[in-house]
Every structure is written in C-alpha cells, then in structure tokens.
Design a protein around this motif. Structure first.
Motif, PDB file in Angstrom:
ATOM      1  N   ARG A   1       1.592   7.030  77.307  1.00 20.78           N
ATOM      2  CA  ARG A   1       1.473   5.669  77.839  1.00 20.78           C
ATOM      3  C   ARG A   1       2.813   5.161  78.376  1.00 20.78           C
ATOM      4  O   ARG A   1       2.875   4.495  79.410  1.00 20.78           O
TER       5      ARG A   1
ATOM      6  N   ASP B   1       2.842  -6.756  67.720  1.00 22.29           N
ATOM      7  CA  ASP B   1       1.405  -6.514  67.554  1.00 22.29           C
ATOM      8  C   ASP B   1       1.073  -6.457  66.071  1.00 22.29           C
ATOM      9  O   ASP B   1       1.579  -5.588  65.343  1.00 22.29           O
TER      10      ASP B   1
ATOM     11  N   SER C   1      -0.712  -2.800  64.664  1.00 24.17           N
ATOM     12  CA  SER C   1       0.138  -1.606  64.573  1.00 24.17           C
ATOM     13  C   SER C   1       1.381  -1.848  63.738  1.00 24.17           C
ATOM     14  O   SER C   1       1.953  -0.904  63.178  1.00 24.17           O
TER      15      SER C   1
ATOM     16  N   HIS D   1       3.682  -0.083  73.460  1.00 24.77           N
ATOM     17  CA  HIS D   1       2.600   0.906  73.429  1.00 24.77           C
ATOM     18  C   HIS D   1       2.304   1.456  72.031  1.00 24.77           C
ATOM     19  O   HIS D   1       1.383   2.271  71.887  1.00 24.77           O
TER      20      HIS D   1
ATOM     21  N   ARG E   1       0.817  -0.114  69.877  1.00 25.77           N
ATOM     22  CA  ARG E   1      -0.551  -0.596  69.628  1.00 25.77           C
ATOM     23  C   ARG E   1      -1.595   0.358  70.195  1.00 25.77           C
ATOM     24  O   ARG E   1      -2.709   0.466  69.673  1.00 25.77           O
ATOM     25  N   HIS E   2      -1.221   1.065  71.263  1.00 28.85           N
ATOM     26  CA  HIS E   2      -2.177   1.972  71.899  1.00 28.85           C
ATOM     27  C   HIS E   2      -2.200   3.342  71.236  1.00 28.85           C
ATOM     28  O   HIS E   2      -3.031   4.178  71.598  1.00 28.85           O
TER      29      HIS E   2
END
Length: 386
Positions: free
Chosen positions: A319, A253, A256, A296, A298-299
């Motif tokens: 997550r 990603d 991030s 995750h 990125r989240h």
C-alpha cells in the motif's frame, strides 16, 4: 528535581545562554563552525543576564521558512551523514530557528548539548533491531535480567560497550529483540555516557553504577534524562525538528493502534529530512514516507486463527509503495496525517504529528539536572529557565 525560579525573562525562541559576559564566547563558538553570519547574537540585561541568539531574519526566511528545518541541510549542501562538523552546523542552525528557546547556563553546556545530539544521530543511524513485541534479549556477556531491576550491566562491564553491543550489529554480530521505545532509551543513554566521559566523569561513573544496580525505564527514564518542549496547547510546527530530537509519531487509527507495537513509532530525527528506521537501518524515513506508512497500518490489520489481531507488514508495504507512486494519493494522506495528534485516548480528526519533542537535560558539573534514582550523587545546580 531542582526547582526553576519563576522570575525569568519571556521565552524568545532560539538559543539563550544565562551567563554574564557570554556574548563573545557564543560568537566564537558560532564562528568556529562558520555560522556567525547566519546568527544574530544580542546581550540580555536584567535579573538574569546572558545572550540571546537566533537566525537573522533573511537567513531564516530563505533556508528555514516557517520553522521548517527539513530542507536546510540540502539547501546548504551539508554532508551531515558523513561530516561531524556539518552535522553540528545543522544542529545549531535548527536550534537557532526554534520557536521555543533552548536555554543553557553556559556556552560549555550548549557545546555538550550539540555533541550529545551528534552522538544520538550517529548511534541511531547504526542501530538495528529484530522486531518482536513479546520477547526481549540482550548480549549475555554484558547483560543480565531481573524482573525487579530490568536488564542491568554486569559488574565490571562497560555501559557504553554494552549499549553498543545491544543495539549495533557491527558490535555484536547479531540483531537483538526489543521495542523501538526501549531502543530510543539505549541510544540516548549511550550518547549521554559518551559525553560524560570528558564533560562530567563523576556523573558518568554514577550512570555506570545506576545501570549495574537497576535500569531506568519508561516514565522514570523520561523524567530523569529528558525535557519535553512544545505542548498540545502550543504545538511545535509540524516540520520543525532538530537532529537528535526523540519524538513519537502517533497511529491515529483506533483499531490498528490496539495491536501491540503499532500504537505509534518512536524515532530520532537524523537531520537532512530523515528519521531513523530501527527495522531497516539502511532505509531511513522521510517525513512523507513515515506518515504514509503509519496511515496504511490500518490496511494491514488482520486476525490470526485464534482471533488475535496483527499487522500484515507485506500488505502495508504494498500500500505504501502504491501511494507514494501517486502524487495525488500521497497529498491526500498527508493532508490528514500531517495534522497535530489528538490528545491521549482521543481518535477524532488529529494526525500522526506530535506537538512536542524531547531533548536531553544538562550534564555539566554545577549545572546538571540529571538526578539518578539509585545513584543520586551530590548537590546539583539550579535550573534557570528550562
């Protein structure tokens, strides 16, 4: 660095020993670990005689299908976490299953390589760090810092003891802050230094002097101590790992991955389907868990009051737990993350799996191709088919 002759036999995979008359010695080594029936050993003739050893087709199909090494320890009930002989068995079985040949100039060099991998696995399992991307610290009674030389060992202090104190809480009583990349360097040097005590004491003394003079880091470290196998053009299978491999999981990603410390994750393969966790030592990663965590990141991307991006680890953990509890969600994440990574600078359709792994160079007298930048020592043997 020693040059490699271009006229060698094609790379057949498995293990290749470039030494005349090594067939019986190779067979004895495998027999000593109870692996003779699993391996097919053949003498190699030609300009560079030697031995070629691979798994028998039936054994490979049953226990390591498609070069997938992550389940062989479980399938054979190997206690690699507690039994050194079982760990050595897994190391050799996965090397024999390699689609890219591990080449050695002697059986003794192979034995050293197996021990170094064992030392790496044991040290990586004991290593724990304090996460801090902006500061670095070491035990003051063993280390000093100089901007031009990095962290060096105090004269008269053992490099082995210093590395243990910096990485293993049992040896120091506390956690020290530095990156996972630097930690992989320390674990690797520790394993090499342990093997050199008996396999090549002269090189061991020079390694000690090197770290008293100047630290070998980053690109120079890779060039000095490691060989990379596999390429982006011919990637290793996504589930092929040998215990003691150093490897990188890439964060695919773009946003991030710009956060310092989240570009990817440097780890060691411990065997048994597990990868070490420098931040929670007692909770090693499975391949699935590692892929899901990196997905995750990125989240968890946030910005602080000053606008500086950071990763909210609590949000990531929540997550991850949610995804791992849902088989369909896990499968969807793995479908993307288990792809071979994109080239450097590209964020397109690639996943987090690197095409390559890293292993330690040869270490024994007459063959070692480790040339220390400040303590090079004497002549070195030529690399044959590295």
């Amino acid at each position: 660095m020693p040059s490699s002759p271009q006229q060698h036999l094609p790379d057949p995979g498995g293990i290749v020993i470039h030494a005349a008359g090594a067939l019986a010695t190779t067979q004895r080594f495998l027999s000593g670990l109870g692996l003779r029936a699993a391996a097919r050993c053949q003498a190699r003739a030609g300009a560079v005689p030697g031995v070629h050893a691979t798994l028998t087709p039936g054994f490979a199909t049953r226990y390591l299908p498609g070069h997938d090494t992550t389940g062989v320890a479980r399938a054979l009930s190997l206690r690699t976490d507690a039994d050194d002989a079982d760990l050595d068995r897994e190391i050799l079985l996965t090397m024999l299953a390699s689609p890219v040949a591990f080449t050695f100039p002697s059986v003794a060099e192979l034995e050293s390589a197996v021990r170094i991998r064992r030392y790496i696995v044991r040290a990586a399992s004991r290593t724990a760090l304090a996460f801090d991307t902006e500061h670095a610290e070491r035990p003051a009674d063993y280390w000093r810092y100089d901007e031009a030389r990095g962290f060096t060992v105090l004269p008269g202090r053992s490099l082995i003891d210093g590395l243990r104190k910096a990485t293993q809480p049992e040896a120091s009583g506390q956690l020290y802050s530095f990156s996972c990349y630097r930690a992989t360097e320390y674990v690797t040097v520790l394993a090499i230094a342990q093997e050199l005590q008996t396999a090549n004491p002269d090189l061991g003394r020079r390694l000690q002097r090197q770290w008293e003079t100047r630290a070998v880091m980053s690109g120079s470290f890779h060039d000095t101590f490691l060989r990379e196998y596999g390429t982006l053009d011919a990637p290793l299978p996504q589930r092929f790992y040998v215990p003691g491999d150093r490897l990188w999981f890439r964060n695919p990603d773009a946003a991030s991955s710009d956060v310092e410390g989240y570009e990817g994750s440097w780890v060691f393969y411990l065997g048994g389907g597990l990868f070490n966790n420098f931040w929670e030592r007692g909770a090693p990663y499975t391949l699935t868990a590692k892929c899901v965590e990196i997905h995750h990141w990125r989240h968890g991307l946030r910005s602080d009051a000053a606008g500086k991006p950071y990763i909210d680890e609590a949000a990531v953990k929540a997550r991850v737990q949610q995804t791992l509890a849902d088989p369909e969600a896990t499968a969807a994440v793995l479908a993307r993350m288990m792809r071979i990574r994109d080239p450097q600078g590209v964020y397109a359709e690639g996943g987090c799996i690197d095409a390559t792994r890293e292993r330690v160079r040869w270490v024994r007298p007459g063959h070692s191709d480790i040339v220390l930048p400040d303590c090079p020592g004497g002549a070195h043997g030529l690399s044959i088919a590295a």
